[in-house]
Design a protein around this motif. Structure first.
Motif, PDB file in Angstrom:
ATOM      1  N   PHE A  68      41.043  31.188  47.513  1.00  0.00           N
ATOM      2  CA  PHE A  68      40.494  32.535  47.706  1.00  0.00           C
ATOM      3  C   PHE A  68      41.026  32.892  49.129  1.00  0.00           C
ATOM      4  CE2 PHE A  68      37.368  31.200  44.708  1.00  0.00           C
ATOM      5  CZ  PHE A  68      36.829  32.061  44.205  1.00  0.00           C
ATOM      6  N   GLU A  91      41.124  36.904  49.496  1.00  0.00           N
ATOM      7  CA  GLU A  91      40.137  37.798  49.270  1.00  0.00           C
ATOM      8  C   GLU A  91      39.365  38.011  50.875  1.00  0.00           C
ATOM      9  OE1 GLU A  91      38.476  39.183  46.508  1.00  0.00           O
ATOM     10  OE2 GLU A  91      40.391  38.509  45.478  1.00  0.00           O
ATOM     11  N   ASP A 121      29.402  34.983  41.005  1.00  0.00           N
ATOM     12  CA  ASP A 121      30.437  35.271  39.884  1.00  0.00           C
ATOM     13  C   ASP A 121      31.242  34.069  39.485  1.00  0.00           C
ATOM     14  OD1 ASP A 121      29.365  37.899  39.602  1.00  0.00           O
ATOM     15  OD2 ASP A 121      31.041  38.508  40.823  1.00  0.00           O
ATOM     16  N   PHE A 170      35.412  32.597  38.767  1.00  0.00           N
ATOM     17  CA  PHE A 170      36.492  33.052  38.801  1.00  0.00           C
ATOM     18  C   PHE A 170      37.681  31.834  38.420  1.00  0.00           C
ATOM     19  CE2 PHE A 170      33.976  35.427  41.887  1.00  0.00           C
ATOM     20  CZ  PHE A 170      34.768  36.513  42.099  1.00  0.00           C
ATOM     21  N   LYS A 171      38.703  32.643  37.996  1.00  0.00           N
ATOM     22  CA  LYS A 171      39.917  31.529  37.605  1.00  0.00           C
ATOM     23  C   LYS A 171      40.719  31.610  38.935  1.00  0.00           C
ATOM     24  CE  LYS A 171      43.003  30.334  34.032  1.00  0.00           C
ATOM     25  NZ  LYS A 171      43.452  31.065  32.745  1.00  0.00           N
ATOM     26  N   VAL A 172      40.896  30.308  39.521  1.00  0.00           N
ATOM     27  CA  VAL A 172      41.605  30.082  40.695  1.00  0.00           C
ATOM     28  C   VAL A 172      43.325  29.375  40.526  1.00  0.00           C
ATOM     29  CG1 VAL A 172      41.351  29.456  43.041  1.00  0.00           C
ATOM     30  CG2 VAL A 172      39.388  30.070  41.706  1.00  0.00           C
ATOM     31  N   VAL A 182      42.838  34.497  42.915  1.00  0.00           N
ATOM     32  CA  VAL A 182      41.894  34.433  41.930  1.00  0.00           C
ATOM     33  C   VAL A 182      41.715  35.457  40.920  1.00  0.00           C
ATOM     34  CG1 VAL A 182      40.568  33.342  43.490  1.00  0.00           C
ATOM     35  CG2 VAL A 182      40.259  35.731  43.569  1.00  0.00           C
ATOM     36  N   GLU A 183      41.008  35.376  39.804  1.00  0.00           N
ATOM     37  CA  GLU A 183      40.631  36.268  38.870  1.00  0.00           C
ATOM     38  C   GLU A 183      39.265  36.268  38.579  1.00  0.00           C
ATOM     39  OE1 GLU A 183      41.873  37.326  34.129  1.00  0.00           O
ATOM     40  OE2 GLU A 183      42.802  35.780  35.209  1.00  0.00           O
ATOM     41  N   ARG A 184      38.533  37.283  38.490  1.00  0.00           N
ATOM     42  CA  ARG A 184      37.055  37.132  38.086  1.00  0.00           C
ATOM     43  C   ARG A 184      37.061  37.271  36.496  1.00  0.00           C
ATOM     44  NH1 ARG A 184      32.731  39.746  41.335  1.00  0.00           N
ATOM     45  NH2 ARG A 184      34.734  41.062  42.299  1.00  0.00           N
TER      46      ARG A 184
END
Length: 664
Positions: free
Chosen positions: A145, A148, A182, A184-186, A193-195
């Protein structure tokens, strides 16, 4: 650095130090920091990682188990504390780190600053946790992350929902970046990351199916005492709906090993199935079942036990099949489907003297190398590597080096009959006794919950008392969990009644058997056990010579009013307590009859009350109410407030106060 490496290496090679005259641990030794934790095998089983603390510094340690002359690689990660370590592949690790920031300046604080900190310091430390990946060979570190911007407002970011074994470059992590938790794919190689799923402010955990897709979302109530389980429902238009399927009451303390009424365990053989530990409506014992979350129904009972609830299972990661189960009878029992594996576990039980719980923590992909933990009344926790081909075990080290080669009390199972004929069992732990010596003074220690249970294992509270020459009795009274729903339901509306007399009957049994003396016993309990102690002090005031009540309920009506006020009169949390204690309107007088605060004038023995100021489960007002009633009655007692403690957490200074007061 060379000196540190030498110390670390010596610990792993030597294991236990040789003690000239074994002695019980001191309180300082019991409360010492962990020296070694979070051992993990890499997928192939070739490498082992872990965390070692030396002179207040944390080191990530790596060991090549295939090397005939293994050398230990130790890496200091600076001012960060290492919480845990795990492997993504043989070439990459995940490391959970905790640091501290000064909330006034936003500057990271060093360990030395933290050691020197006091209330007069100009800094205000706040802990935060982060997850990083580390390449084994190069040591290259990447924070998850890291791109972010809102991550700086998230003070806890180390949970992993799914390691995605078929995708070595990604993991799934829950994160609370915008208030909601949520999923996430990390990317573990660059931290991006992707939610993939959205939760709520009350969400605290996620579970995924066999394909790494979100299957369950778990929400908590505001006080963290109840969880609500939501299952994924795929709509025809491609959207996802979350449907509440279960409400489960959490245990009041984190170290309870009893099975919950419904617990998500492991993805099943199809996309919509999951293995769960549960008790269907017509079942008394919790067993392992295959649950279809799309249809919201149990489709198959996979394993159950006629005497006790089954705690959890072992699963084949490729076939998604259950290959074994474990549960607690008196000690931990493991039953594996493979006779060869079972024979090795049985041999390990013999190797450890048939008195410890041998817990398989991890294994290599080929199943030939195991990582084990051994824990029991006289074994506070040690880690071992076991080779199935040679049937040989090698000790890696203990959790606390200062407890090496100390003496601890052995535990015996005690069976007895309650006054109404109910068969009960408990556990008696005694210090080493001289032949023919009179029995040591007794501490009766009812557990919390009340839907929890005790078992034969290492219990720090028990062993601290045993080290001072006391023997400790832990009764599993009616209302305890782990023995089926019917046994637990026997405790409904029996606070101060049958649950209380079950404890008394256990004590009387020990006296009748010559194992204890009637005039040399004290009662000590935490949470529900704290209530049971105060009930003993006021309902049977001559029974014990002293009373210690920690985090206990003193006023049952006030407790119910608070539950109703905070949870709502129609809430499942409030209705649970009404079912177990009584209705505050219809049953007011019978509830008052077993509320210690109503009978404070009966106290005739010294009473110690301990309570955390930040307790959100049994609020501090319960201690204040008992304090007021006892003062009004002119009784001798002592109230100790643990200023920075909650129901399940004590900082070091409060922990030292807690045990010092109890022993005094």
């Amino acid at each position: 650095m060379l000196r540190i490496l030498a110390v670390l290496a010596a610990f792993f090679v030597c294991g236990h130090a040789v003690a000239q005259e074994p002695a019980p641990p001191t309180l300082e030794e019991f409360l010492s920091d962990l020296d070694f934790w979070s051992p993990e095998l890499s997928p192939s089983g070739r490498y082992m990682s872990g965390v070692r603390r030396v002179d207040g510094e944390d080191f990530l340690v790596l060991l090549d188990l295939d090397n005939p002359a293994p050398t230990l690689d130790a890496t200091n990660l600076g001012d960060f504390y290492i919480r845990w370590v795990d492997w993504i592949s043989d070439d990459r690790l995940l490391v959970a780190l905790t640091g501290y920031v000064d909330i006034r300046s936003g500057r990271n604080m060093s360990r030395q600053e933290l050691r020197d900190w006091n209330e007069d310091s100009r800094t205000i430390p706040r802990s935060f946790s982060r997850l990083a990946s580390i390449e084994r060979e190069t040591g290259k570190t990447v924070a998850m992350f890291q791109e972010e911007k809102s991550v700086h407002r998230n003070f806890s970011l180390t949970s992993v929902t799914d390691m995605l074994p078929d995708d070595p470059d990604h993991i799934l992590m829950p994160a609370r970046l915008d208030g909601d938790l949520d999923l996430f794919k990390v990317n573990v190689t660059d931290g991006t990351v992707e939610r993939i799923a959205t939760g709520t402010r009350n969400t605290y955990a996620w579970y995924t199916d066999r394909n790494g897709e979100p299957a369950f979302r778990l929400n908590k109530n505001a006080r963290g005492t109840v969880i609500y389980i939501y299952a994924r429902e795929d709509r025809k238009n491609g959207s996802i709906k979350w449907r509440k399927i279960r409400t489960v009451r959490l245990k009041s303390r984190q170290n309870d090993e009893a099975a919950l009424d419904f617990q998500v365990l492991y993805p099943g053989p199809t996309e919509t199935t999951y293995y769960v530990s549960a008790r269907p409506d017509d079942e008394d014992k919790a067993g392992i079942h295959l649950y279809d979350f799309e249809r919201d129904e149990i489709v198959e009972t996979v394993r159950k036990h006629e005497k006790v609830d089954i705690e959890d299972g072992f699963f084949n990661t490729e076939t998604r099949e259950l290959v074994g189960v474990f549960y607690y009878d008196d000690r931990l029992v493991i039953e594996m489907d493979d006779p060869l594996i079972q024979s090795h576990l049985d041999a390990l039980d013999t190797y450890f003297g048939n008195e410890v719980n041998v817990i398989p923590l991890d294994s290599s992909e080929d199943g030939k190398r195991w990582l084990l933990k051994a824990v029991g009344p006289r074994e506070p926790g040690s880690y071992h590597i076991y080779n199935l081909e040679t049937a040989g075990a090698t000790e890696l080290g203990n959790q606390r080096k200062r407890l090496n080669d100390k003496t601890f009390g052995a535990t015996d199972v005690v069976t007895y009959t309650a006054r109404d004929g109910l068969e009960l069992r408990g556990y008696l732990t005694r210090p080493p006794m001289a032949e023919g010596a009179p029995p040591p003074p007794l501490v009766v220690m009812p557990h919390g919950g009340p839907e929890m249970r005790d078992m034969v294992t290492f219990d720090q509270d028990v062993q601290i008392l045993v080290a001072r020459g006391y023997q400790v009795f832990q009764p599993n009274f009616r209302g305890s969990s782990g023995f089926g729903k019917a046994f637990a339901d026997m405790g409904r509306r029996q606070w101060g009644r049958a649950m209380q007399t079950d404890v008394e009957d256990g004590f009387d049994h020990l006296v009748a058997e010559g194992l204890a003396e009637a005039d040399r016993a004290c009662i000590f309990g935490y949470s529900y056990g704290g209530y049971a102690a105060m009930a003993a002090a006021t309902l049977t005031p001559e029974k014990y010579q002293c009373v210690i009540a920690a985090a206990g309920v003193s006023d049952l009506l006030a407790f119910l009013r608070r539950e109703r006020r905070e949870e709502g009169s129609n809430s499942e949390a409030y209705q649970y307590w009404v079912a177990h204690i009584g209705h505050p309107g219809r049953d007011k007088e019978t509830i008052k009859a077993v509320s210690p605060v109503e009978h404070a004038g009966n106290l005739s023995r010294p009473l110690l009350i301990l309570h955390g100021k930040d307790d959100g489960v049994v609020d501090y007002e319960q201690a204040e109410r008992m304090d007021k009633a006892l003062r009004k009655a002119g009784k001798f007692f002592r109230l100790v407030t643990l200023e920075n403690s909650s129901h399940s957490y004590m900082p070091e200074e409060d922990e030292l106060t807690y045990y010092t007061e109890i022993l005094a």
